[in-house]
Design a protein around this motif. Structure first.
Motif, short mmCIF file in Angstrom:
data_model
loop_
_atom_site.label_atom_id
_atom_site.label_comp_id
_atom_site.label_asym_id
_atom_site.label_seq_id
_atom_site.Cartn_x
_atom_site.Cartn_y
_atom_site.Cartn_z
N ALA A 1 0.68 -1.43 0.09
CA ALA A 1 -0.13 -0.13 0.08
C ALA A 1 0.97 1.34 0.34
O ALA A 1 0.58 2.30 0.26
N VAL B 1 -3.75 0.21 -2.52
CA VAL B 1 -4.56 -0.32 -1.45
C VAL B 1 -5.10 -1.27 -1.01
O VAL B 1 -5.92 -2.11 -0.48
N GLU B 2 -6.15 -2.20 -2.49
CA GLU B 2 -6.59 -2.51 -2.62
C GLU B 2 -6.12 -3.88 -2.60
O GLU B 2 -6.65 -5.32 -2.04
N ALA C 1 -3.73 -4.32 -1.21
CA ALA C 1 -2.94 -4.39 0.08
C ALA C 1 -3.74 -5.24 1.12
O ALA C 1 -3.81 -6.08 2.17
N TYR D 1 -2.94 4.93 -5.56
CA TYR D 1 -3.95 4.46 -7.03
C TYR D 1 -4.57 3.73 -5.41
O TYR D 1 -3.65 3.56 -4.42
N GLY D 2 -5.57 3.21 -6.08
CA GLY D 2 -6.59 2.82 -5.54
C GLY D 2 -6.54 1.31 -5.65
O GLY D 2 -6.72 0.83 -4.50
N ASP D 3 -6.05 1.05 -6.30
CA ASP D 3 -5.49 -0.66 -6.34
C ASP D 3 -4.61 -1.08 -5.59
O ASP D 3 -4.61 -1.67 -5.14
N ASN E 1 -0.20 4.90 -2.01
CA ASN E 1 -1.24 5.12 -1.38
C ASN E 1 -2.05 5.84 -2.07
O ASN E 1 -3.80 6.38 -1.85
N ASP F 1 -3.48 -9.64 -7.75
CA ASP F 1 -3.75 -8.85 -7.38
C ASP F 1 -2.23 -7.74 -6.65
O ASP F 1 -2.07 -6.57 -6.39
N VAL G 1 -0.06 -4.30 -7.83
CA VAL G 1 0.40 -3.01 -7.57
C VAL G 1 1.55 -2.46 -6.66
O VAL G 1 0.99 -0.98 -6.35
#
Lengths: 110, 116, 119, 87, 88, 85, 514, 159, 167
Positions: free
Chosen positions: G161, G170-171, G173, G166-168, G164, G242, G246
């Motif tokens: 993350a 955090v997602e 993580a 980028y939304g992806d 942070n 995933d 990221v």
């Protein structure tokens, strides 16, 4: 020298052989006619005009045929990789249950 | 003699604690429930803690020296309850009022309209 | 005489937490589920260490007539549980801060919506 | 024969389970947090009665305050109700 | 969804089976712990056996635990830090 | 039979009744009242158990709870007031 | 004081104290901090090589935490009371991988991670991640394994993350955190089951007196499935693409070796904790099935991807399958007379593949990071013609791609050859699938190479900065070295690891004495 | 509305009680930390209680007021210092005595008293355990309160 | 400085009480107590006491003298609640009181006292230090009482006690 089950593999020897072959190929290439390339003809593209500017194939288009022929398989896979966190854990539970059966079956069925 | 005192203290404690719970069930809205939940539990806990204090002091008097700290620590727990419980009740009551929970069956509401 | 009821409690707690993780779509609910599983495992470790009639393994102000070592509960599970509780808090803080960040980006907490990464 | 200690332990077990189930089923996340706090409280009593006061203090310090605080802050920053949106 | 439920129930059934298989409650096997209870006072000089386990016999675990907390705090600070001017 | 343990049983019964309110409570403040009551009762129960087992050092736990339970209440009240943290 | 005797503790303690010092140094000066971290990582590598050399020559090293003589387990109790670190060949082997990858990633990060308010914490977390891996690999204690597993997953998540905004990120993580935490909790539950049975936590001590009852079976299942999930075996691999996608590139490189630490824990559970007590045939078959599924699904999912890092992440899943296949064949044959002939070879292949995979997959992720550093995109459709300007990067990429595809003379070929030949003796189908997967791997990397590096010059970019090149260069150097002398590596590094893993009795005797 | 006026502060009664209870909690947490090797408690428990005290101040006065006095970066530094003390004590055991985490103070003059059997508690027993308790307590206090403070700050910014 | 010393002494007394286990304190206990009380005092010196007046021992003695009275009221309150729980007779309302207290401490004491005493629960307090009280049994006569006496009517002598202790 790496001993495998059926024989051995030696990278250094392979490289030496590779270099030797490369040198031989180069020598053989040097034996040929030097002027051949100059008057070699353009490749013939069945009458189609060759594009003058360089083009680049997009990554999504590569192996299009492969993915298209395996459409059924890929649709299942895409359904599996749905990105929902609950299902990730569900797979863990499912595999655990299968393993439970694998481990406990010899007890039930001797 | 000592045990009788402890029995009485514990009995009163149980009575008020149960009363608090029953009151919590019977009363109609938050504010009246707070009356039961705060007053009675505090009062009951005071008696229960006093039983422990009495027990500790008695054992201490009998020669078990370390039991005095049972009394002291129970006393501190009692003080802590006594200080924090009504404050918590006040905080909830105020929050309830500000979040729009109005008292039921209210005769008068002099705070009305001032919750800004 | 109390059969294995504490152990069954543990399993039920784990089941409830796992239910939340598996079937609840809200991300904070998932965090709640993880907390419950964590509590269940902690309780499991503690119940493993309980010995009938034992007192806490502390020598300070020991009550009289305690047989050593058979009269004390086991200390190692308690130590393990302490470590486990700290780890639980750490994980929870991290998960919830991620949740806050996710809400900032996605404006939603539904696990069916929070899935830009798929396939 | 079943003694008083066991009865109390069984009652606390049942209450803990009920609190945990409530904290999962509630739609209002704030109620979940309250149920979680109750569960942590009863769990701490459970630890205490199994003669683990060290763990009970840790659970008290963490469950009564830090966990609730973190949850409430997170709910504050996000949203309070669990929404079931269309798939 | 249905498969999920079935797997979940079977999984929990196996764990419940485990709960019945464990030694009866309040009668644990104790080999290591008896040694620790008897000798903790002499070896570490602490009255609280749990503390002596936490910080002496299994002190390395506690170091790990402290590291976990440190990492989590750093992680929260990293995850929630403010936006920087230059994005990568 | 230890009288403190017997009292503890009654305390647990009160906890059950208080928890019903915490579960039913139509609004959040109702639940918090239930939580608060359970809190106080648990503190009383801890004192009783410590006295029952003659364990002096156990009472520390109840002091911790008595001090900290207040914080949970204040936090939830703060949320309900709608202020920023 | 004998320094080599204290080496395990120093290896754990030094990066830890450096990690705790980093936030303070960060406040003083940024340059000093970078230098400090790099120096610590280099020292770590040197110490690790020393220790590994010691272990490979002198046998298992024991370190008892807090005892008056650390290298023997105190005998006043019949069982180990304190935490014992047990470094055998396999642990040292894994430690070498972790230290090397972390060194490369640390150097790479100097210019890759922009100077900002998070970089000090980034380095702190990186060092703690190294500690987590080393701790998992060195420990001889079950609960300690759990603690370091959690350290590893928490630091990994925090670093995934890191970007942070980028939304992806955090997602990814979040998903990784949930998955790894559930796995860790079930590991803890399994540890509790084993503890309830034997009142012990030491792996060797439990293994010595273990009977294969129903509680142990449940514990085995939970341990195997949890560690398999953590190492990304299909069908529990979903988190891997995933989170690999990221994370910042150096972190992805470390994540590969972090998931291999879980793989190590899986092997340790199967071989040292349970060993030939359990029904190793069925568990071996399960591992082989995991391996085959991972290889095939990983590579077929990789083919149509258009995100460069996601593609590579699927390849990471696929390559994990090779390791599982090799070691699974070894486990399947364990105890039979065939083990000494081709079971060992299969395990050598699988374990040699671990180090190869860490190196070339790390290198590939680093090159992807270098591309991202210049282009600010991971989408393959937007790339093209990078070979015109990023010459070194493309050379590194070619080396990595050829290595992963198993083209001689690079290291991937050597380990794959071992696996093919050994598996062929068990069942030819295994080898055929493995080769097919290898071909598909080559195909997909041809696609990446074509889309990213070939073609007309689309972007006006420069070569990657020096620190990135140095980081990639280290891994390339190791790859070429291993590719040129696979025999030496297998005989001196991999074979001790295999024997350490296969000989459960040695592992027990090192702790329990006799 | 009240958001601007109150600026995150609770009512005056809560604030006064929070202030008065604060030293009580702090001294009690110090008691728990210091007597970790004698009574239930220890570094982690005491640290979390002390962190709760700071959380209480954050709740009662609002984050801004606490932020004026304690920055989260300095909390992170305090946490580092606690961790460094822990590892340093462990390393002293390695370099001065036998091994990592070796309890080198048992039997030495000051911290080395060895009690026997049930007793009322000797504060200066336990070797390195009190030092480790203090280190962990410092660390946990700073760490947990930093977590809550940072999260509260982040939540407050959004509104 | 005086505040710091006061807090430290307070903490030290608490420490001594916590650590008392039947014997006289050891020297190490006392020295540890001094050190930690100083630390605690230093941490909380600006938070706890804002006025020097509160340190005066007279106030503390008054507070102790206040306790029996308070306890009596509390007992009365509980029987009141018991009565209302059993009969279910309630007649609630929120009323405004102006106790004319000057500082925060006295207001806090008053609020907490009336929360624990018969029929009243403090709900809110505004900037002019007016208390809003939830009264479980609002008597009709209350509305006829003049504004100044309302406070006295609802909570008898508590405001005076609070004034004496707090100010």
């Amino acid at each position: 020298m790496l001993h495998t089950t059926g024989g051995y593999w030696d990278a250094v020897a392979w490289i030496v052989a590779f270099i030797v072959i490369a040198v031989v190929v180069y020598i053989i290439r040097g034996l040929g006619r030097r002027d051949f390339r100059k008057d070699s003809a353009e490749p013939f593209f069945s009458g189609v005009e060759l594009p003058t500017e360089k083009t680049h194939v997009k990554a999504s288009n590569i192996y299009w045929g492969f993915t298209d022929s395996l459409k059924g398989y890929y649709s299942i896979m895409k359904k599996m990789h749905d990105g929902i966190i609950n299902n990730y854990i569900a797979w863990f539970i499912a595999i655990s249950v299968l393993l439970f059966f694998v481990v406990f079956l010899p007890e039930v069925i001797p | 003699m000592m045990w009788e005192i402890i029995y009485i203290l514990l009995g009163i404690g149980i009575f008020f604690n149960l009363l608090a719970s029953v009151g919590l069930l019977r009363f109609p809205d938050v504010y009246t429930r707070l009356h039961a939940g705060t007053k009675c539990t505090t009062f009951g806990s005071i008696f229960i803690a006093s039983a422990a204090i009495a027990y500790g002091l008695w054992r201490w008097y009998d020669g078990d020296k370390s039991m005095i700290s049972l009394a002291i620590h129970s006393f501190f727990a009692l003080i802590a309850i006594l200080v924090t419980n009504p404050t918590g009740a006040h905080a909830i009551a105020r929050a309830a009022y500000r979040s729009g929970v109005m008292p039921k069956k209210a005769v008068t509401d002099e705070l009305g309209g001032k919750n800004d | 005489m109390i059969w294995n009821i504490p152990f069954i409690t543990v399993i039920v707690l784990i089941a409830v937490g796992l239910y939340a993780v598996l079937f609840k779509r809200n991300l904070i609910k998932i965090a709640v589920g993880i907390t419950i599983i964590e509590s269940g495992v902690n309780l499991f470790l503690i119940t493993l260490g309980y010995r009938k009639g034992g007192v806490a393994p502390i020598y300070t102000n020991l009550p009289p007539n305690v047989e050593i070592p058979k009269g004390m509960v086991l200390p190692v599970p308690q130590a393990l549980t302490l470590t486990s509780i700290v780890i639980g808090v750490a994980v929870l803080a991290l998960i919830l801060s991620f949740t806050m960040k996710i809400y900032e980006h996605y404006k939603s907490l539904d696990s069916h919506i929070v899935r830009r990464l798929k396939e | 024969m079943i003694d008083l200690f066991s009865i109390i332990l069984i009652l606390i077990s049942a209450l803990t389970i009920i609190a945990s189930i409530i904290s999962v089923l509630m739609k209002d996340l704030l109620s979940c947090v309250i149920a979680l706090a109750i569960m942590s409280l009863l769990l701490s009593l459970y630890f205490y009665m199994l003669h683990a006061p060290d763990v009970a203090i840790a659970e008290a310090g963490v469950g009564a305050c830090i966990t609730t605080a973190i949850f409430i802050v997170a709910i504050k920053a996000t949203e309070r109700y669990e929404k079931e949106e269309e798939r | 969804m249905k498969a999920k439920t079935i797997f979940f129930i079977i999984f929990m059934a196996f764990l419940l089976y485990a709960a019945f298989e464990i030694h009866p409650f309040s009668k644990p096997t104790s080999k290591m712990d008896d040694y620790i209870i008897s000798n903790a006072q002499n070896e570490t000089g602490a009255n609280n056996v749990v503390t002596s386990v936490v910080f002496d016999y299994r002190g390395y675990d506690t170091l790990g635990e402290a590291t976990v907390l440190f990492a989590a705090v750093s992680g929260v600070l990293v995850a929630l830090r403010r936006k920087e001017d230059k994005h990568e | 039979m230890n009288v403190f343990m017997l009292t503890l049983l009654f305390i647990i019964l009160s906890i059950i009744v208080a928890m019903i309110r915490a579960i039913l409570g139509p609004t959040i403040p109702d639940r918090v009242v239930g939580l608060d009551t359970v809190n106080t009762l648990v503190i009383a129960g801890m004192i009783l158990f410590g006295a029952a087992k003659n364990e002096v050092i156990y009472i520390d736990v109840s002091i911790v709870y008595a001090l900290l339970s207040f914080i949970t209440t204040v936090l939830i009240a703060k949320y309900l007031e709608g202020d920023k943290l | 004081m004998n320094l080599i005797q204290q080496m395990p503790a120093i290896l754990i303690g030094m990066p830890l104290i450096a990690a705790f010092l980093t936030p303070i140094i960060d406040r003083v000066n940024k340059k000093i901090r970078n230098g400090f971290v790099i120096v610590v990582l280099i020292l770590e590598e040197i110490f690790m090589i020393t220790l590994a050399w010691h272990v490979f020559t002198n046998g298992i090293a024991i370190y008892t935490m807090g005892a008056s003589n650390p290298s023997i387990v105190p005998l006043q109790a019949a069982v180990p009371i304190r935490i014992v670190l047990e470094i055998d060949g396999m642990s040292a082997f894994m430690g070498l991988i972790s230290a090397t990858v972390c060194l490369a990633a640390g150097i790479y990060s100097i210019s890759f991670i922009k100077e900002g308010n998070g970089k000090g914490k980034y380095y702190t977390l990186l060092l703690i991640m190294l500690v987590g891996m080393l701790g998992m690999e060195f420990t001889g204690d079950l609960f300690n394994l759990f603690v370091f597993l959690e350290i590893l997953s928490i630091t990994s998540c925090a670093l995934i993350a890191y970007r942070n905004w980028y939304g992806d990120a955090v997602e990814g993580a979040f998903k990784y955190m949930v998955v790894s935490n559930i796995a860790a909790l079930f590991v803890l539950f399994a540890i509790g089951l084993l503890y309830s049975r034997y009142d012990l936590l030491n792996i060797a001590a439990i293994s010595k007196i273990m009977e294969y009852g129903s509680l142990e079976k449940i514990a085995l299942v939970l341990l195997v499935s949890a560690f398999a999930m953590k190492c990304g075996a299909v069908p529990m691999h979903f988190w891997a693409p995933d989170s690999y996608t990221v994370a910042p590139a150096p972190i992805t490189a470390i994540l590969v070796s972090a998931s291999q630490a879980s793989l190590y824990a899986l092997f340790r559970t199967c071989f040292s904790l349970y060993g030939n007590l359990m029904d190793y045939h069925s568990i071996g078959i399960v591992l082989i099935l995991f391996g085959l599924l991972s290889m095939f699904i990983g590579v077929t999912m990789a083919l149509p991807q258009k995100d460069i890092k996601r593609l590579m992440a699927y390849h990471a899943v696929s390559q994990t399958g090779y390791m599982l296949l090799g070691v699974g064949v070894g486990l399947y044959l364990l105890g039979s007379s065939n083990f000494n002939t081709y079971g060992v070879k299969a395990m050598e292949g699988g374990i040699f593949h671990i180090i190869n995979h860490a190196m070339y997959k790390g290198l590939l992720f680093l090159t992807a990071g270098a591309i991202f550093y210049r282009l600010k995109t991971r989408n393959l459709n937007e790339m093209g013609g990078l070979a015109h300007t990023m010459k070194f990067t493309s050379i590194f990429f070619i080396i990595g791609a050829l290595a992963i595809a198993g083209i001689p003379p690079f290291n991937g070929f050597a380990s794959k050859l071992l696996i093919y030949e050994a598996c062929y003796k068990v069942n030819p189908i295994l080898s055929i699938i493995a080769m097919l997967v290898s071909i598909l791997t080559l195909a997909s990397f041809v696609k990446v190479f074509h889309s990213a590096f070939m073609g007309p010059k689309l972007h006006d970019v420069e070569e990657a900065p020096k620190s990135l090149l140095i980081g990639m260069g280290i891994l390339t150097f190791v790859i070429i070295l291993f590719g040129l002398f696979p025999g030496w590596v297998v005989n001196n590094i991999v074979h001790p690891a295999v024997t350490a893993l296969a000989n459960r009795i040695d592992y027990i005797n090192a702790v329990m004495g006799g | 509305m009240s958001e601007e006026k109150n600026n995150g502060r609770m009512s005056i009664i809560v604030r006064t009680i929070a202030s008065s209870v604060f030293p009580f909690i702090v001294i009690f947490s110090f008691y728990i930390i210091m007597h970790g090797h004698l009574t239930p408690g220890g570094g982690f428990q005491g640290g979390s209680v002390a962190a709760s005290a700071i959380v209480m101040l954050i709740a009662a006065y609002g984050y801004r007021k606490v932020d004026e006095r304690v920055k989260e970066n300095s909390l992170a530094c305090i946490e580092s210092i606690g961790a460094i003390i822990f590892v340093a004590v462990a390393f002293v055991g390695l370099f001065m005595a036998a091994s990592f985490m070796y309890n080198f103070l048992v039997g030495s003059p000051f911290f080395g008293e060895i009690p026997h059997g049930g007793n009322t508690g000797i504060l200066n027993s336990g070797g390195i355990l009190p030092i480790l308790n203090i280190a962990v307590g410092l660390k946990v206090m700073a760490g947990l309160s930093a977590v809550v403070a940072v999260m509260a700050l982040s939540a407050g910014e959004k509104k | 400085m005086l505040v710091f010393i006061g807090t430290t002494v307070f903490c030290f007394i608490l420490w001594l009480l916590f650590t008392f286990n039947g014997n006289v304190w050891q020297w190490d206990e006392i020295s540890a107590g001094i050190i930690f009380s100083i630390i605690a005092g230093a941490i909380s010196r600006k938070i706890v006491i804002k006025e020097y007046k509160q340190l005066s021992p007279k106030k503390w003695l008054l507070f102790i003298a206040y306790l029996p009275r308070f306890f009596y009221e509390m007992a009365k309150a509980n029987f009141d609640v018991a009565y209302r729980v059993i009969t279910g007779k309630i007649n609630p309302g929120i009323v405004k009181l102006s106790p004319n207290l000057k500082n925060n401490l006295s207001l806090t004491i008053l609020a907490n006292s009336i929360t624990l005493t018969p029929g009243t629960l403090s709900v809110d307090v505004d900037d002019e230090k007016n208390l809003y009280v939830h009264w479980i049994n609002v008597k009709p006569e209350f509305f006829e009482v003049s504004k100044e006496c309302k406070c006295k009517y609802v909570c008898s002598t508590f405001p005076d006690w609070a004034r004496r202790i707090g100010e």
